[in-house]
Structure formats: C-alpha cells, structure tokens
Design a protein around this motif. Structure first.
Motif, PDB file in Angstrom:
ATOM      1  N   ARG A  19       3.496  -7.534  -3.468  1.00 23.84           N
ATOM      2  CA  ARG A  19       2.828  -6.776  -3.984  1.00 23.84           C
ATOM      3  C   ARG A  19       3.145  -5.471  -3.290  1.00 23.84           C
ATOM      4  O   ARG A  19       3.099  -5.380  -2.106  1.00 23.84           O
ATOM      5  N   PHE A  20       3.032  -4.276  -4.122  1.00 20.20           N
ATOM      6  CA  PHE A  20       3.214  -2.860  -3.662  1.00 20.20           C
ATOM      7  C   PHE A  20       2.054  -2.049  -4.433  1.00 20.20           C
ATOM      8  O   PHE A  20       2.328  -2.178  -5.813  1.00 20.20           O
ATOM      9  N   ASP A  21       1.393  -1.382  -3.708  1.00 25.75           N
ATOM     10  CA  ASP A  21       0.328  -0.631  -4.206  1.00 25.75           C
ATOM     11  C   ASP A  21       0.709   1.065  -3.891  1.00 25.75           C
ATOM     12  O   ASP A  21       0.829   1.354  -2.802  1.00 25.75           O
ATOM     13  N   HIS A  22       0.761   1.594  -4.972  1.00 25.92           N
ATOM     14  CA  HIS A  22       0.968   3.223  -4.821  1.00 25.92           C
ATOM     15  C   HIS A  22       0.524   3.900  -5.779  1.00 25.92           C
ATOM     16  O   HIS A  22       0.347   3.620  -7.224  1.00 25.92           O
ATOM     17  N   ARG A  25      -1.910   2.431  -8.587  1.00 28.92           N
ATOM     18  CA  ARG A  25      -1.352   1.255  -9.339  1.00 28.92           C
ATOM     19  C   ARG A  25      -0.972   0.233  -8.383  1.00 28.92           C
ATOM     20  O   ARG A  25      -0.555   0.610  -7.324  1.00 28.92           O
ATOM     21  N   THR A  26      -0.575  -0.865  -8.955  1.00 23.22           N
ATOM     22  CA  THR A  26      -0.049  -2.292  -8.565  1.00 23.22           C
ATOM     23  C   THR A  26       1.314  -2.386  -9.112  1.00 23.22           C
ATOM     24  O   THR A  26       1.171  -2.383 -10.160  1.00 23.22           O
ATOM     25  N   TYR A  27       2.201  -2.679  -8.336  1.00 17.60           N
ATOM     26  CA  TYR A  27       3.679  -3.032  -8.446  1.00 17.60           C
ATOM     27  C   TYR A  27       4.012  -4.423  -7.891  1.00 17.60           C
ATOM     28  O   TYR A  27       3.385  -4.716  -7.009  1.00 17.60           O
ATOM     29  N   ALA A  28       4.814  -5.083  -8.575  1.00 16.80           N
ATOM     30  CA  ALA A  28       5.518  -6.348  -7.844  1.00 16.80           C
ATOM     31  C   ALA A  28       7.096  -5.951  -7.684  1.00 16.80           C
ATOM     32  O   ALA A  28       7.618  -5.585  -8.433  1.00 16.80           O
ATOM     33  N   CYS A  39      11.868  -4.236  -9.566  1.00 16.33           N
ATOM     34  CA  CYS A  39      10.484  -3.824  -9.810  1.00 16.33           C
ATOM     35  C   CYS A  39       9.658  -3.735 -11.069  1.00 16.33           C
ATOM     36  O   CYS A  39      10.297  -3.258 -12.014  1.00 16.33           O
ATOM     37  N   GLY A  42       2.729  -4.830 -11.580  1.00 16.91           N
ATOM     38  CA  GLY A  42       2.335  -5.611 -10.941  1.00 16.91           C
ATOM     39  C   GLY A  42       1.314  -6.672 -11.394  1.00 16.91           C
ATOM     40  O   GLY A  42       0.857  -7.782 -10.756  1.00 16.91           O
ATOM     41  N   LEU A  43       0.738  -6.441 -12.487  1.00 15.63           N
ATOM     42  CA  LEU A  43      -0.406  -7.470 -13.127  1.00 15.63           C
ATOM     43  C   LEU A  43       0.325  -7.937 -14.701  1.00 15.63           C
ATOM     44  O   LEU A  43       0.864  -7.379 -15.226  1.00 15.63           O
ATOM     45  N   HIS A  50      -2.333 -10.546 -10.263  1.00 13.87           N
ATOM     46  CA  HIS A  50      -1.127 -10.049  -9.540  1.00 13.87           C
ATOM     47  C   HIS A  50      -0.111 -11.037  -9.714  1.00 13.87           C
ATOM     48  O   HIS A  50      -0.106 -12.275  -9.072  1.00 13.87           O
TER      49      HIS A  50
END
Length: 103
Positions: A19-22, A25-28, A39, A42-43, A50
C-alpha cells in the motif's frame, strides 16, 4: 506528470503488493512474477477495500473481501463482483527505488 518515490523495490515480494498513500489517496504497487512493477488505485472499485491486502498471483490481484479480481497491468476488472476497472499509473524502478507518476 510528477514522479513520486513510493518505497524500496526490495520491500515488495515477488507476486506481492504494498500500500502507498500520497496526497490523500491510496495506491497499490505490485511486483510481478518477472520483477516488473505496476501501480493502480489502491481501493477495490466494488467496495473500497485495500487491494494491497489481497492475493496477488501472476498478474492478478484478488480483493480480500468479495474475491473480485483485476489485472493490475491494465486495471481491467476480471471477476465479479468487481465490474469497474481500476485506474493505473506509470511506475518504474530507479536505483532500487520505486517511483510512480501521479497527476
């Protein structure tokens, strides 16, 4: 497009995700079976779970809640109940660091 550092490549297991938050927002971020890097949003598009917590096999991620699946290379929804594709983002590895293009 802005490239953002998202962590160390070595911290992602092969056929795994983090998981990467920036920027709120959330990304995978996924590491493929061939050590490629990808990438997505994330949801899960079905119920906002997640995806980095899901099962990653080959080039698919399975949502941990209802088993919907996506091709993380393209974002394509592959199995119900997921029916809306994921947004994807360019990703690369530079000197062992994962970078993602956002914006």
């Amino acid at each position: 497009m802005t490239w953002v550092s998202a962590g160390k490549f070595e911290d992602i297991e092969q056929e795994g995700a983090i998981r990467f938050d920036h920027g709120g927002r959330t990304y995978a971020i996924y590491r493929g079976p061939d050590d490629s890097i990808y990438c997505t949003a994330g949801l899960c598009t079905h119920e906002a779970i997640h995806l980095a917590d899901g099962l990653v096999m080959d080039f698919e991620v399975e949502c941990p809640k209802h088993s919907g699946a996506f091709d993380y290379r393209t974002g394509e929804a592959l199995r119900l109940p997921a029916c809306e594709n994921l947004k994807t983002y360019p990703a690369e590895v530079v000197d062992g660091e994962v970078r993602v293009a956002l914006g």
